[in-house]
Motif scaffolding. Structure first.
Motif, mmCIF file in Angstrom:
data_model
loop_
_atom_site.group_PDB
_atom_site.id
_atom_site.type_symbol
_atom_site.label_atom_id
_atom_site.label_comp_id
_atom_site.label_asym_id
_atom_site.label_seq_id
_atom_site.Cartn_x
_atom_site.Cartn_y
_atom_site.Cartn_z
ATOM 1 N N GLY A 339 0.841 -1.289 -0.372
ATOM 2 C CA GLY A 339 0.489 -0.098 -0.235
ATOM 3 C C GLY A 339 1.063 1.481 0.135
ATOM 4 N N TRP A 340 0.062 2.473 -0.156
ATOM 5 C CA TRP A 340 0.565 4.173 -0.567
ATOM 6 C C TRP A 340 1.293 3.588 -1.156
ATOM 7 C CZ3 TRP A 340 -2.216 6.752 3.264
ATOM 8 C CH2 TRP A 340 -2.316 6.656 3.761
ATOM 9 N N GLU A 365 -3.748 -1.027 -0.739
ATOM 10 C CA GLU A 365 -4.458 0.639 0.798
ATOM 11 C C GLU A 365 -4.042 1.723 -1.104
ATOM 12 O OE1 GLU A 365 -3.309 -1.290 2.577
ATOM 13 O OE2 GLU A 365 -4.301 -1.800 3.608
ATOM 14 N N ARG A 366 -4.247 3.251 -0.939
ATOM 15 C CA ARG A 366 -3.685 3.907 -2.001
ATOM 16 C C ARG A 366 -2.769 3.437 -2.909
ATOM 17 N NH1 ARG A 366 -2.266 9.821 1.444
ATOM 18 N NH2 ARG A 366 -4.714 9.063 2.314
ATOM 19 N N GLU A 392 -9.222 4.044 -0.557
ATOM 20 C CA GLU A 392 -8.700 4.724 -1.079
ATOM 21 C C GLU A 392 -7.890 4.687 -2.575
ATOM 22 O OE1 GLU A 392 -6.302 7.537 1.182
ATOM 23 O OE2 GLU A 392 -7.013 5.794 2.852
ATOM 24 N N ASN A 393 -8.710 3.608 -3.413
ATOM 25 C CA ASN A 393 -8.356 3.535 -4.899
ATOM 26 C C ASN A 393 -8.618 4.036 -5.804
ATOM 27 O OD1 ASN A 393 -5.801 0.815 -5.798
ATOM 28 N ND2 ASN A 393 -7.051 0.376 -3.381
ATOM 29 N N LYS A 394 -8.736 5.255 -6.327
ATOM 30 C CA LYS A 394 -9.381 6.440 -6.793
ATOM 31 C C LYS A 394 -10.021 5.663 -7.971
ATOM 32 C CE LYS A 394 -5.537 8.979 -7.657
ATOM 33 N NZ LYS A 394 -4.683 10.485 -7.787
ATOM 34 N N TRP A 395 -8.745 4.872 -8.478
ATOM 35 C CA TRP A 395 -8.921 4.663 -9.862
ATOM 36 C C TRP A 395 -10.378 3.131 -10.209
ATOM 37 C CZ3 TRP A 395 -7.754 7.544 -14.140
ATOM 38 C CH2 TRP A 395 -6.715 8.092 -13.877
#
Length: 566
Positions: A339-340, A365-366, A392-395
């Protein structure tokens, strides 16, 4: 025909299986709520479950029933208090000490506001052979611990309150607890190198040492300490720069299988030196660590290719191609954390699913999962994957989530928090993953008016819909199709009213916890009705906690249900 212990003919079939077989079957049921239901089937089942029930968590809601529970579950091995228990801990420990629990060997009183010295003494008189004690986030009297429980094998005094004589007390702990096998002194800032050295010198059986977030301890101090204990199997340290002197001491630990260097600063040279040591590592944590590059981690993973757990969170030099290359070295991997890192996409995740056939948990995440669309016929099904953390994966969108559902048929848990483009895809997960137990859609931000689950999902136990705009109609449908829900989070759901909540309580007969914090259209008057309507409820977080008077809370406690707060 498959036999179910709750079937109509179970009372005739039960005698054909020996007691040992039934007990073995029940021990594989990890959910305590399932055991509670089975105990109602027959006196025989009730007796089995009484014997195999070994863990008890005590909250305020349990207190009225505690004597009955302690008389019933005489095989308890561990007791834990819920965080920030508001009752009288001294009286509680004294009460426990009045019961006969010959197998009890573990006590967890972490995150308590006071240390119960009086009750602690009485407890120790009844259970002097206690093996495990957790006092994390308290202000424990370490000298009293040594006096009361000299036979401890595990102790956690991490993040304890700082006092002027903490270092002296830790030294006494190291000198008095000769049988220690695992110790956690993380975050206890005032202790020094001499304290860690004392543990390793005096505790000849120690195999696991945790000294994370302890800035007063140096590389040299840790190096000198661990050289005293070459049989160490697990080491967790985290501070500034990792020196070659520390690595030199580290490679002398030929039994080391778990190494946690999170938040450290470590060079490629140090990682390559660690690789040459040939340690039998099975778990490696470099999450949030800095200073190294791809050449260092690839060198280490080529040598340590039996890893089952790998944490490379916030490792910014990683990209999809590098993750693909590393995944080819990790055929035994079961858990990975990446993540991140917003550079990583679907290519990384599907490479792990393909090249690590034993993987059970992926945390990304993210990242940018969902950005790089892949054709489904190019991908493989992974039947081992059970846990996916993709918050938090905006796509990430419905199409991506649906594809994941088709490739992970045995998924048990999915976290889609802050995935604002996902709605119908979550329904496909419930439809296609027949073992799904836990779904988190918190802060999804999408329109859940289309979140209509019109098929049964009997496996779903935990659902988080907090900070969404789900309405009563959708909630009612969920309660009818996901009728085995045990935990439901509806915090900050502005469209929910008492009518929607009542539908959930009526339809979900096994409901244990419901959270309604800041549901402004739900009156607190519904809380008492919920407890009397659904006896299975053990915890309620009401819309406005302060509006409940003490008398109401005590009445609900008498019915085995506690009121929490955010």
């Amino acid at each position: 025909m498959a036999f179910h212990p709750l079937s109509r003919n179970s009372r005739f079939l039960q005698p054909h299986l020996p007691d040992e077989c039934w007990e073995s079957i029940f021990k594989h049921l990890t959910n305590p709520h399932d055991l509670e239901s089975l105990s109602l089937v027959s006196r025989r089942f009730h007796s089995f479950i009484n014997r195999i029930h070994t863990h008890l968590t005590i909250s305020e809601g349990v207190l009225p029933h505690l004597p009955a529970l302690l008389r019933r579950f005489t095989s308890l091995t561990s007791i834990k208090l819920t965080h920030y228990f508001t009752g009288d801990i001294d009286a509680l420990l004294s009460q426990i000490a009045s019961f006969d629990l010959p197998s009890l060997h573990s006590l967890d009183i972490s995150y308590q506001r006071t240390f119960p010295s009086h009750g602690f003494r009485q407890f120790s008189q009844k259970f002097p052979t206690l093996k495990s004690l957790n006092c994390s986030e308290t202000n424990p009297d370490l000298l009293l611990i040594v006096e009361c429980f000299p036979n401890l094998e595990e102790i956690d005094v991490s993040l304890t309150s700082v006092s002027s004589d903490t270092d002296l007390q830790v030294m006494a702990l190291a000198s008095g607890l000769k049988k220690l096998q695992k110790v956690d002194i993380s975050g206890t800032y005032i202790i020094r190198d001499s304290s860690v050295f004392a543990f390793c010198q005096n505790c000849v059986f120690i195999e696991a040492l945790v000294v994370h977030e302890t800035n007063s301890i140096s590389n040299i101090g840790i190096a000198n300490a661990i050289r005293q204990r070459p049989q160490l199997r697990s080491l967790t340290v985290g501070w500034g720069k990792v020196t070659l002197e520390f690595i030199d001491a580290l490679v002398s630990l030929k039994c080391l299988t778990c190494l946690d260097l999170r938040c450290a600063r470590i060079s490629d040279e140090a990682l390559c030196a660690l690789a040459e040591g040939g340690l039998p590592l099975r778990e490696l944590n470099l999450g949030d660590s800095k200073g190294y590059q791809y050449s260092g981690i690839s060198c280490l993973l080529r040598k340590c290719n039996k890893l089952q757990f790998l944490d490379l969170q916030a490792t910014q030099f990683l990209n999809d191609q590098r993750v693909i290359e590393l995944s080819l070295l990790l055929g035994n991997l079961k858990v990975v954390k990446l993540g991140w890192n917003e550079i990583l996409t679907d290519l990384s995740m599907f490479a792990i699913m393909h090249n690590c056939p034993l993987i059970t948990e992926i945390r990304m995440e993210r990242t940018s999962v969902g950005k790089h669309k892949l054709e489904e016929d190019c991908l493989v099904v992974n039947s081992h994957l059970k846990f996916l953390y993709l918050s938090e994966n905006k796509w990430l969108d419905d199409g991506s989530v649906t594809m994941l559902a088709s490739l992970c048929p045995n998924l048990e848990m999915i976290d889609l928090t802050y995935c604002r483009r996902v709605s119908k895809g979550a329904i496909d997960v419930l439809r296609m993953c027949c073992k799904i137990q836990h779904m988190n859609l918190s802060h999804s931000g999408c329109d859940l008016s289309q979140f209509r689950v019109n098929f049964e999902v009997p496996t779903l136990f935990v659902l988080n819909l907090s900070w969404t705009r789900i309405g009563n109609e959708e909630l009612s449908l969920i309660s009818k199709t996901c009728y085995k829900l045990k935990e439901l989070d509806l915090d900050y759901c502005p469209k929910i009213t008492a009518n929607g909540v009542k539908q959930v309580v009526k339809n979900c007969e096994q409901l244990r916890m419901i959270s309604l914090f800041s549901c402004d259209k739900v009156s607190c008057d519904v809380v008492a009705w919920m407890v009397f309507e659904r006896p299975s409820l053990r915890k309620i977080i009401p819309p406005r906690f302060t509006s409940l008077i003490v008398g109401q809370r005590n009445l609900l406690l008498q019915h085995g249900c506690s009121l929490g707060s955010r």
